[in-house]
Design an enzyme around this catalytic site. Structure first.
Site, PDB file in Angstrom:
ATOM      1  N   ASN A  14     -12.992  29.522 -16.506  1.00 53.67           N
ATOM      2  CA  ASN A  14     -14.306  29.916 -15.980  1.00 53.67           C
ATOM      3  C   ASN A  14     -14.178  31.154 -15.106  1.00 53.67           C
ATOM      4  O   ASN A  14     -15.040  32.034 -15.145  1.00 53.67           O
ATOM      5  CB  ASN A  14     -14.929  28.761 -15.198  1.00 53.67           C
ATOM      6  CG  ASN A  14     -15.674  27.800 -16.102  1.00 53.67           C
ATOM      7  OD1 ASN A  14     -16.755  28.113 -16.584  1.00 53.67           O
ATOM      8  ND2 ASN A  14     -15.093  26.656 -16.351  1.00 53.67           N
ATOM      9  N   ILE A  92     -11.700  17.565  -3.351  1.00 56.62           N
ATOM     10  CA  ILE A  92     -12.942  17.303  -2.627  1.00 56.62           C
ATOM     11  C   ILE A  92     -12.853  17.998  -1.270  1.00 56.62           C
ATOM     12  O   ILE A  92     -11.858  17.863  -0.565  1.00 56.62           O
ATOM     13  CB  ILE A  92     -13.180  15.803  -2.459  1.00 56.62           C
ATOM     14  CG1 ILE A  92     -13.416  15.157  -3.839  1.00 56.62           C
ATOM     15  CG2 ILE A  92     -14.372  15.545  -1.534  1.00 56.62           C
ATOM     16  CD1 ILE A  92     -13.504  13.657  -3.824  1.00 56.62           C
ATOM     17  N   HIS A 109     -19.690  21.812 -12.919  1.00 58.17           N
ATOM     18  CA  HIS A 109     -19.281  20.439 -13.193  1.00 58.17           C
ATOM     19  C   HIS A 109     -19.463  20.166 -14.687  1.00 58.17           C
ATOM     20  O   HIS A 109     -20.535  20.468 -15.233  1.00 58.17           O
ATOM     21  CB  HIS A 109     -20.114  19.454 -12.362  1.00 58.17           C
ATOM     22  CG  HIS A 109     -19.752  18.037 -12.575  1.00 58.17           C
ATOM     23  ND1 HIS A 109     -18.576  17.483 -12.080  1.00 58.17           N
ATOM     24  CD2 HIS A 109     -20.363  17.047 -13.241  1.00 58.17           C
ATOM     25  CE1 HIS A 109     -18.506  16.219 -12.446  1.00 58.17           C
ATOM     26  NE2 HIS A 109     -19.577  15.919 -13.150  1.00 58.17           N
ATOM     27  N   THR A 141     -22.289  20.633  -1.723  1.00 49.81           N
ATOM     28  CA  THR A 141     -22.673  19.994  -0.454  1.00 49.81           C
ATOM     29  C   THR A 141     -21.610  18.962  -0.088  1.00 49.81           C
ATOM     30  O   THR A 141     -20.646  18.770  -0.831  1.00 49.81           O
ATOM     31  CB  THR A 141     -24.051  19.293  -0.618  1.00 49.81           C
ATOM     32  OG1 THR A 141     -23.966  18.387  -1.718  1.00 49.81           O
ATOM     33  CG2 THR A 141     -25.149  20.323  -0.860  1.00 49.81           C
ATOM     34  N   GLU A 174     -20.019  26.272 -20.575  1.00 51.45           N
ATOM     35  CA  GLU A 174     -19.682  26.656 -19.201  1.00 51.45           C
ATOM     36  C   GLU A 174     -19.491  28.159 -19.070  1.00 51.45           C
ATOM     37  O   GLU A 174     -19.983  28.800 -18.132  1.00 51.45           O
ATOM     38  CB  GLU A 174     -18.419  25.927 -18.751  1.00 51.45           C
ATOM     39  CG  GLU A 174     -18.560  24.437 -18.608  1.00 51.45           C
ATOM     40  CD  GLU A 174     -17.275  23.790 -18.131  1.00 51.45           C
ATOM     41  OE1 GLU A 174     -16.599  24.360 -17.275  1.00 51.45           O
ATOM     42  OE2 GLU A 174     -16.957  22.703 -18.641  1.00 51.45           O
TER      43      GLU A 174
HETATM   44  N1  LIG Z   1     -17.582  18.108  -0.856  1.00 54.62           N
HETATM   45  C1  LIG Z   1     -17.481  18.487  -2.152  1.00 54.62           C
HETATM   46  N2  LIG Z   1     -16.302  18.910  -2.636  1.00 54.62           N
HETATM   47  C2  LIG Z   1     -16.207  19.278  -3.944  1.00 54.62           C
HETATM   48  C3  LIG Z   1     -17.320  19.205  -4.802  1.00 54.62           C
HETATM   49  C4  LIG Z   1     -18.569  18.768  -4.256  1.00 54.62           C
HETATM   50  O1  LIG Z   1     -19.609  18.724  -4.954  1.00 54.62           O
HETATM   51  N3  LIG Z   1     -18.598  18.410  -2.932  1.00 54.62           N
HETATM   52  N4  LIG Z   1     -17.183  19.528  -6.167  1.00 54.62           N
HETATM   53  C5  LIG Z   1     -15.806  19.413  -6.638  1.00 54.62           C
HETATM   54  C6  LIG Z   1     -15.529  19.692  -8.074  1.00 54.62           C
HETATM   55  N5  LIG Z   1     -15.461  18.382  -8.743  1.00 54.62           N
HETATM   56  C7  LIG Z   1     -16.325  18.177  -9.792  1.00 54.62           C
HETATM   57  O2  LIG Z   1     -17.039  19.103 -10.243  1.00 54.62           O
HETATM   58  C8  LIG Z   1     -14.527  17.405  -8.351  1.00 54.62           C
HETATM   59  C9  LIG Z   1     -13.196  17.776  -8.170  1.00 54.62           C
HETATM   60  C10 LIG Z   1     -12.269  16.831  -7.759  1.00 54.62           C
HETATM   61  C11 LIG Z   1     -12.650  15.509  -7.539  1.00 54.62           C
HETATM   62  C12 LIG Z   1     -11.617  14.533  -7.068  1.00 54.62           C
HETATM   63  O3  LIG Z   1     -11.841  13.324  -7.080  1.00 54.62           O
HETATM   64  N6  LIG Z   1     -10.460  15.062  -6.637  1.00 54.62           N
HETATM   65  C13 LIG Z   1      -9.367  14.227  -6.106  1.00 54.62           C
HETATM   66  C14 LIG Z   1      -8.034  14.733  -6.626  1.00 54.62           C
HETATM   67  C15 LIG Z   1      -8.050  14.816  -8.139  1.00 54.62           C
HETATM   68  C16 LIG Z   1      -6.833  15.610  -8.645  1.00 54.62           C
HETATM   69  O4  LIG Z   1      -6.107  16.195  -7.812  1.00 54.62           O
HETATM   70  O5  LIG Z   1      -6.656  15.627  -9.880  1.00 54.62           O
HETATM   71  C17 LIG Z   1      -9.329  14.330  -4.583  1.00 54.62           C
HETATM   72  O6  LIG Z   1      -9.781  15.381  -4.026  1.00 54.62           O
HETATM   73  O7  LIG Z   1      -8.789  13.382  -3.986  1.00 54.62           O
HETATM   74  C18 LIG Z   1     -13.968  15.126  -7.724  1.00 54.62           C
HETATM   75  C19 LIG Z   1     -14.918  16.069  -8.137  1.00 54.62           C
HETATM   76  C20 LIG Z   1     -14.896  20.245  -5.788  1.00 54.62           C
HETATM   77  N7  LIG Z   1     -15.001  19.736  -4.424  1.00 54.62           N
HETATM   78  N1  LIG Z   2     -14.756  18.536 -11.188  1.00 59.91           N
HETATM   79  C1  LIG Z   2     -14.347  19.875 -11.485  1.00 59.91           C
HETATM   80  C2  LIG Z   2     -14.026  19.977 -12.962  1.00 59.91           C
HETATM   81  O1  LIG Z   2     -13.723  18.982 -13.607  1.00 59.91           O
HETATM   82  N2  LIG Z   2     -14.094  21.200 -13.464  1.00 59.91           N
HETATM   83  C3  LIG Z   2     -13.818  21.413 -14.872  1.00 59.91           C
HETATM   84  O2  LIG Z   2     -12.463  21.769 -15.088  1.00 59.91           O
HETATM   85  C4  LIG Z   2     -12.394  22.373 -16.400  1.00 59.91           C
HETATM   86  C5  LIG Z   2     -11.365  23.478 -16.415  1.00 59.91           C
HETATM   87  O3  LIG Z   2     -11.935  24.581 -15.798  1.00 59.91           O
HETATM   88  P1  LIG Z   2     -11.179  26.010 -15.876  1.00 59.91           P
HETATM   89  O4  LIG Z   2     -10.792  26.229 -17.329  1.00 59.91           O
HETATM   90  O5  LIG Z   2     -12.210  26.972 -15.377  1.00 59.91           O
HETATM   91  O6  LIG Z   2      -9.953  25.900 -14.991  1.00 59.91           O
HETATM   92  C6  LIG Z   2     -13.830  22.835 -16.724  1.00 59.91           C
HETATM   93  O7  LIG Z   2     -14.384  22.015 -17.742  1.00 59.91           O
HETATM   94  C7  LIG Z   2     -14.571  22.590 -15.433  1.00 59.91           C
HETATM   95  O8  LIG Z   2     -15.949  22.239 -15.621  1.00 59.91           O
END
Ligand SMILES: Nc1nc2c(c(=O)[nH]1)N[C@@H](CN(C=O)c1ccc(C(=O)N[C@@H](CCC(=O)O)C(=O)O)cc1)CN2
Ligand SMILES: NCC(=O)N[C@@H]1O[C@H](COP(=O)([O-])[O-])[C@@H](O)[C@H]1O
EC number: 2.1.2.2
Length: 209
Positions: A14, A92, A109, A141, A174
């Site tokens: 992306n 997160i 997402h 958020t 995306e």
């Molecule tokens: N406060 C927020 N932080 C993040 C958001 C958000 O909306 N609010 N979006 C995420 C991106 N995301 C989905 O789009 C997402 C990324 C990661 C996780 C997650 O559970 N991560 C775990 C670790 C997972 C790993 O390392 O493989 C963690 O942080 O413990 C959920 C949703 C970006 N941040």
């Molecule tokens: N929750 C966050 C998440 O799952 N993001 C997702 O990771 C993939 C790899 O993105 P990239 O090719 O841009 O690295 C994409 O599908 C993106 O939407």
């Protein structure tokens, strides 16, 4: 000229789509840097080839999320960002981080929010038997994947799809909507009104692909 810092965790496709669209359309924008939460993120290589500062802030080197996020804030502010783009960023973020970048922090997402927040969205969509799936660009958020939606794209779920084939179809979508959303932000066309995002001048914010 506005400045973008992008956060990645993986291949950065992306990020690449946004940079290449910006180059093709000659956006007046500076890609000030890309930051990965680990050194194995393959998107760092693309940044280096484009001469974009590529930085690693290892989340595993921080005992707490707050410490990691403080290091991220310091590096982003050092690079300079009018907009922070999360592009496959898999951590997160804490309330302190969100507050620091409120209104200028976006994410893509791989689902049609509010369906399937969190991880493993394609597997869950198949498990749920949905006929349509897709991607959402939203402001970030404190809650996870619940911020105001900027735009969405839907794709069909096809007979015989598995998580990989579905993910690939969503990824094409995306790469179309994320650059568009970033450009709308850069052009000052986005207004957050409660949990809605108004685009001025109005044009579609939902795409059926
Ligand atoms: N406060 C927020 N932080 C993040 C958001 C958000 O909306 N609010 N979006 C995420 C991106 N995301 C989905 O789009 C997402 C990324 C990661 C996780 C997650 O559970 N991560 C775990 C670790 C997972 C790993 O390392 O493989 C963690 O942080 O413990 C959920 C949703 C970006 N941040
Ligand atoms: N929750 C966050 C998440 O799952 N993001 C997702 O990771 C993939 C790899 O993105 P990239 O090719 O841009 O690295 C994409 O599908 C993106 O939407």
């Amino acid at each position: 000229m506005l400045s973008i810092v992008t956060l990645i965790s993986g291949r950065g496709s992306n990020f690449e789509a946004i940079v290449k669209t910006a180059q093709k359309e000659r956006w007046p924008v500076k890609f000030a840097g890309v930051i990965a939460n680990h050194s194995a993120a393959r998107g760092l290589e693309f940044a280096r080839t484009e001469g974009i500062p590529a930085v690693v802030v290892e989340h595993k080197e921080h005992a707490t999320r707050e410490s990691f996020d403080e290091a991220l804030i310091e590096k982003i502010d050092e690079l300079g960002a009018d907009l922070v783009v999360l592009a496959g960023f898999m951590r997160i973020l804490t309330p302190g981080f969100i507050r620091h970048f409120e209104g200028r922090l976006i994410n893509i997402h791989p689902a049609l929010l509010p369906a399937f927040p969190g991880l493993h969205t394609h597997e869950r969509a198949l498990e749920a038997g949905v006929q349509e799936h897709g991607a959402t660009v939203h402001f970030v958020t404190e809650g996870v994947d619940e911020g105001p939606i900027i735009c969405q794209a839907s794709v069909p779920v096809r007979e015989g799809d598995d998580a990989d084939t579905l993910a690939a179809r969503v990824l094409v979508a995306e790469h179309q909507i994320y650059p568009r959303a970033v450009k709308w932000f850069l052009d000052g066309r986005l207004r957050i009104e409660g949990n809605q995002v108004k685009l001025q001048p109005q044009e579609p914010q939902f795409f059926k692909l």
